[in-house]
Scaffold this motif. Sequence first.
Motif, short mmCIF file in Angstrom:
data_model
loop_
_atom_site.label_atom_id
_atom_site.label_comp_id
_atom_site.label_asym_id
_atom_site.label_seq_id
_atom_site.Cartn_x
_atom_site.Cartn_y
_atom_site.Cartn_z
N ARG A 47 0.81 -1.22 0.00
CA ARG A 47 0.00 0.00 0.00
C ARG A 47 0.84 1.26 0.00
N GLY A 48 2.15 1.13 0.15
CA GLY A 48 3.02 2.29 0.16
C GLY A 48 3.20 2.82 -1.26
N HIS A 49 3.59 4.07 -1.38
CA HIS A 49 3.79 4.66 -2.71
C HIS A 49 5.09 5.42 -2.73
N ARG A 50 5.85 5.21 -3.78
CA ARG A 50 7.06 5.99 -4.01
C ARG A 50 6.86 6.78 -5.29
N PHE A 51 7.18 8.06 -5.24
CA PHE A 51 7.04 8.90 -6.41
C PHE A 51 8.12 8.58 -7.43
N THR A 52 7.71 8.50 -8.68
CA THR A 52 8.71 8.43 -9.75
C THR A 52 9.22 9.84 -9.96
N SER A 53 10.32 9.99 -10.68
CA SER A 53 10.85 11.34 -10.90
C SER A 53 9.86 12.19 -11.68
N GLU A 54 9.09 11.58 -12.60
CA GLU A 54 8.09 12.35 -13.35
C GLU A 54 6.96 12.82 -12.45
N GLU A 55 6.51 11.95 -11.55
CA GLU A 55 5.45 12.35 -10.62
C GLU A 55 5.94 13.47 -9.71
N ALA A 56 7.17 13.40 -9.27
CA ALA A 56 7.73 14.44 -8.41
C ALA A 56 7.83 15.77 -9.16
N ARG A 57 8.24 15.72 -10.43
CA ARG A 57 8.30 16.95 -11.23
C ARG A 57 6.92 17.56 -11.40
N ALA A 58 5.92 16.70 -11.66
CA ALA A 58 4.54 17.20 -11.84
C ALA A 58 4.03 17.85 -10.56
N ALA A 59 4.33 17.23 -9.42
CA ALA A 59 3.91 17.80 -8.14
C ALA A 59 4.60 19.14 -7.90
N GLY A 60 5.87 19.25 -8.24
CA GLY A 60 6.59 20.51 -8.10
C GLY A 60 6.02 21.60 -8.97
N ARG A 61 5.68 21.24 -10.22
CA ARG A 61 5.07 22.23 -11.11
C ARG A 61 3.72 22.70 -10.57
N LYS A 62 2.93 21.76 -10.07
CA LYS A 62 1.62 22.11 -9.53
C LYS A 62 1.77 23.06 -8.33
N GLY A 63 2.71 22.76 -7.45
CA GLY A 63 2.94 23.62 -6.30
C GLY A 63 3.41 25.01 -6.71
N ALA A 64 4.27 25.08 -7.71
CA ALA A 64 4.77 26.37 -8.17
C ALA A 64 3.65 27.20 -8.79
N LEU A 66 0.44 27.03 -8.02
CA LEU A 66 -0.42 27.50 -6.94
C LEU A 66 0.23 28.63 -6.16
N ALA A 67 1.53 28.56 -5.95
CA ALA A 67 2.23 29.61 -5.21
C ALA A 67 2.24 30.92 -5.98
N ALA A 68 2.14 30.84 -7.29
CA ALA A 68 2.20 32.05 -8.12
C ALA A 68 0.84 32.73 -8.28
N LEU A 69 -0.22 32.11 -7.82
CA LEU A 69 -1.55 32.71 -7.97
C LEU A 69 -1.66 33.99 -7.15
N PRO A 70 -2.16 35.07 -7.75
CA PRO A 70 -2.26 36.33 -7.02
C PRO A 70 -3.24 36.26 -5.85
N ALA A 71 -4.28 35.44 -5.94
CA ALA A 71 -5.27 35.36 -4.87
C ALA A 71 -4.66 34.79 -3.60
N LEU A 72 -3.63 34.00 -3.72
CA LEU A 72 -3.02 33.39 -2.55
C LEU A 72 -1.83 34.17 -2.02
N ALA A 73 -1.40 35.18 -2.78
CA ALA A 73 -0.23 35.95 -2.37
C ALA A 73 -0.57 36.81 -1.16
#
Length: 78
Positions: A47-64, A66-73
Amino acid sequence: MKNDQNQSRPNPNSDKAKRPRGFAAMDPATQRRIASEGGKASHESGRGHRFTSEEARAAGRKGARLAALPALAPRNCS
């Protein structure tokens, strides 16, 4: 039952200082050991999950994005 009755009942724990319970009461080394055992058991059961490098990159892009949205600044309130 009236609301007055609940409010007039004394709290038996009100005199005692709050003390941590459960994980919070354990020393950090014990917490790490128990958490590590849980993680190992999770992976062993499949049941454990390890991120592949592609999944990790996608998560990083998603976080970036969201962080850039003016409503959250943070806003200046001056």
